[in-house]
Write an enzyme that holds these catalytic residues in place. Structure first.
Site, PDB file in Angstrom:
ATOM      1  N   ARG A 115      37.190  27.999  45.771  1.00  0.00           N
ATOM      2  CA  ARG A 115      35.782  27.794  45.443  1.00  0.00           C
ATOM      3  C   ARG A 115      35.388  28.387  44.090  1.00  0.00           C
ATOM      4  O   ARG A 115      34.831  27.701  43.225  1.00  0.00           O
ATOM      5  CB  ARG A 115      34.880  28.414  46.529  1.00  0.00           C
ATOM      6  CG  ARG A 115      34.754  27.575  47.779  1.00  0.00           C
ATOM      7  CD  ARG A 115      34.630  28.458  48.981  1.00  0.00           C
ATOM      8  NE  ARG A 115      35.930  29.056  49.197  1.00  0.00           N
ATOM      9  CZ  ARG A 115      36.881  28.516  49.961  1.00  0.00           C
ATOM     10  NH1 ARG A 115      36.625  27.434  50.642  1.00  0.00           N
ATOM     11  NH2 ARG A 115      38.066  29.075  50.085  1.00  0.00           N
ATOM     12  N   THR A 116      35.647  29.686  43.896  1.00  0.00           N
ATOM     13  CA  THR A 116      35.113  30.372  42.719  1.00  0.00           C
ATOM     14  C   THR A 116      35.708  29.812  41.427  1.00  0.00           C
ATOM     15  O   THR A 116      34.985  29.533  40.460  1.00  0.00           O
ATOM     16  CB  THR A 116      35.405  31.887  42.829  1.00  0.00           C
ATOM     17  OG1 THR A 116      35.043  32.319  44.141  1.00  0.00           O
ATOM     18  CG2 THR A 116      34.627  32.672  41.797  1.00  0.00           C
ATOM     19  N   LYS A 156      56.260  38.693  33.092  1.00  0.00           N
ATOM     20  CA  LYS A 156      57.328  39.326  32.297  1.00  0.00           C
ATOM     21  C   LYS A 156      57.011  40.799  32.052  1.00  0.00           C
ATOM     22  O   LYS A 156      57.686  41.448  31.251  1.00  0.00           O
ATOM     23  CB  LYS A 156      57.461  38.606  30.951  1.00  0.00           C
ATOM     24  CG  LYS A 156      57.800  37.134  31.068  1.00  0.00           C
ATOM     25  CD  LYS A 156      57.817  36.508  29.668  1.00  0.00           C
ATOM     26  CE  LYS A 156      57.749  35.010  29.734  1.00  0.00           C
ATOM     27  NZ  LYS A 156      57.329  34.430  28.445  1.00  0.00           N
ATOM     28  N   ARG A 191      39.197  37.284  38.122  1.00  0.00           N
ATOM     29  CA  ARG A 191      39.408  37.692  39.520  1.00  0.00           C
ATOM     30  C   ARG A 191      40.678  38.530  39.548  1.00  0.00           C
ATOM     31  O   ARG A 191      41.704  38.117  38.990  1.00  0.00           O
ATOM     32  CB  ARG A 191      39.554  36.500  40.459  1.00  0.00           C
ATOM     33  CG  ARG A 191      40.033  36.957  41.846  1.00  0.00           C
ATOM     34  CD  ARG A 191      39.910  35.921  42.896  1.00  0.00           C
ATOM     35  NE  ARG A 191      38.522  35.686  43.245  1.00  0.00           N
ATOM     36  CZ  ARG A 191      38.150  34.935  44.277  1.00  0.00           C
ATOM     37  NH1 ARG A 191      39.063  34.376  45.055  1.00  0.00           N
ATOM     38  NH2 ARG A 191      36.883  34.742  44.541  1.00  0.00           N
ATOM     39  N   HIS A 193      31.675  40.890  44.378  1.00  0.00           N
ATOM     40  CA  HIS A 193      31.812  39.462  44.062  1.00  0.00           C
ATOM     41  C   HIS A 193      30.378  38.973  43.784  1.00  0.00           C
ATOM     42  O   HIS A 193      29.757  38.299  44.593  1.00  0.00           O
ATOM     43  CB  HIS A 193      32.422  38.744  45.262  1.00  0.00           C
ATOM     44  CG  HIS A 193      32.883  37.340  45.011  1.00  0.00           C
ATOM     45  ND1 HIS A 193      32.608  36.643  43.861  1.00  0.00           N
ATOM     46  CD2 HIS A 193      33.607  36.499  45.795  1.00  0.00           C
ATOM     47  CE1 HIS A 193      33.140  35.439  43.934  1.00  0.00           C
ATOM     48  NE2 HIS A 193      33.756  35.328  45.097  1.00  0.00           N
TER      49      HIS A 193
END
Ligand code: CP
Length: 316
Positions: free
Chosen positions: A59-60, A87, A109, A137
């Site tokens: 969703r986000t 890496k 995120r 959030h």
């Protein structure tokens, strides 16, 4: 007139009632763009936004991408698994390299609480917290506030119950801050192992029994059981959790007439919510997703859109 004088959106705490109202009002005026044939306005033409998702998201991530494109911004996506972080490059070095390409905003995120706050101190771009660990959030809380206001006409004075894993939920934390700030009365419920000690200090009431917690409430918000964030077993079994804390149609009948049912997604159907409630008449779960685009358009516009009020009518 309220001026939105923020460079970053890291959490709900720094936002005033007036600023939250401005975001919701701006989202209301932008929502219509998504209903048109041509779903695009030139408001953020020439601006660049990096979506940097170090954790899975449906969703986000999509919502920020759609929101930016509807405002004509250029978007670039980066995930941990396809970046040089595999890496061994650190988050800060990755961000400094992204900064060298001069983005206007980085939407981050990350599984670590506080990661967006750290980035905001080392890069020049604005940072939007799209979910950091178990901390916050904020855009989820804003789209939840928007949806409540849209469906019930107000936020102040409403009675809201949040049920689930409050301890591990960034959605709960941001919503508690936002809802109490906007004048709602918030109750939380869940297994005692999932309710943080001292949470009452945030202005919420704790009611252990969910059947009591939902009584005469206007909004019931369920949280996903996040097995990936639990380092120990916090309840005996999923089946037991579902039978005691899962929102069934019978339990929902105790809520106020016209109560709405919310869930940030992804859903564990049959665990925190029964399928008939998730798809039932009080459910606004997909409205939350639709409103997420409008709210994120508003946030992008207010953070990097230049002079307030410019361009909002262009392309209509
Ligand atoms: N509500 C929410 O944050 O969903 P995603 O994890 O799919 O982005």
């Amino acid at each position: 007139m309220t001026v939105f004088a923020h460079k970053h959106l890291l959490g709900m705490g720094p936002l005033s009632v007036e600023e939250i109202t401005l975001i919701l009002d701006t989202a209301e005026s932008l929502k219509a763009i998504s209903e048109r044939d041509i779903k695009k306005v030139p408001t953020l033409r020439g601006k660049s936004i990096v979506n940097f998702f170090y954790e899975p998201s449906t969703r986000t991530r999509t919502s920020f991408d759609v929101a930016a494109k509807r405002l004509s911004a250029d978007t670039f996506s980066l995930s941990a698994s396809t970046s040089s972080m595999v890496k061994g490059e650190t988050l800060i070095d990755t961000a400094r390299n992204l900064q060298a390409m001069r983005p206007d905003l980085i939407v981050l995120r990350h599984p670590s609480s506080g990661a967006p706050h750290m980035l905001s101190r080392v890069v020049k771009a604005g940072i939007i917290n799209a979910g950091d660990g178990i901390n916050e959030h904020p855009t989820q809380a804003l789209l939840d506030l928007y949806t409540i206001r849209e469906k019930l006409g107000r936020i102040r004075g409403l009675k809201v119950t949040i049920i689930g894993d409050i301890s591990h939920s960034r959605v709960a934390r941001s919503n508690i801050i936002g809802l109490t700030k906007m004048g709602a009365e918030v109750t939380v419920s869940g297994p005692p192992t999932m309710i943080p000690m001292g949470i009452e200090a945030l202005g919420v009431q704790v009611v252990s029994d969910p059947a009591i917690a939902v009584r005469k409430k206007d909004v019931i918000m369920l949280l996903r059981i996040q097995l990936e964030r639990q380092r120990e077993v916090l309840f005996p079994s999923i089946k037991e959790y579902a039978s005691f804390f899962g929102l069934s149609r019978k339990m929902l009948q105790r809520a106020s007439k016209g109560a709405i049912v919310m869930h940030p997604g992804p859903l564990n159907r049959g665990v925190e919510i029964s399928p008939d409630v998730a798809d039932g008449p009080g459910s606004v779960i997909l409205d939350q997703v639709a409103n997420g685009v409008a709210v994120r358009m508003a946030v992008l516009y207010l953070l990097i859109g230049g002079a307030k009020g410019d361009h909002l009518d262009q392309g209509r």
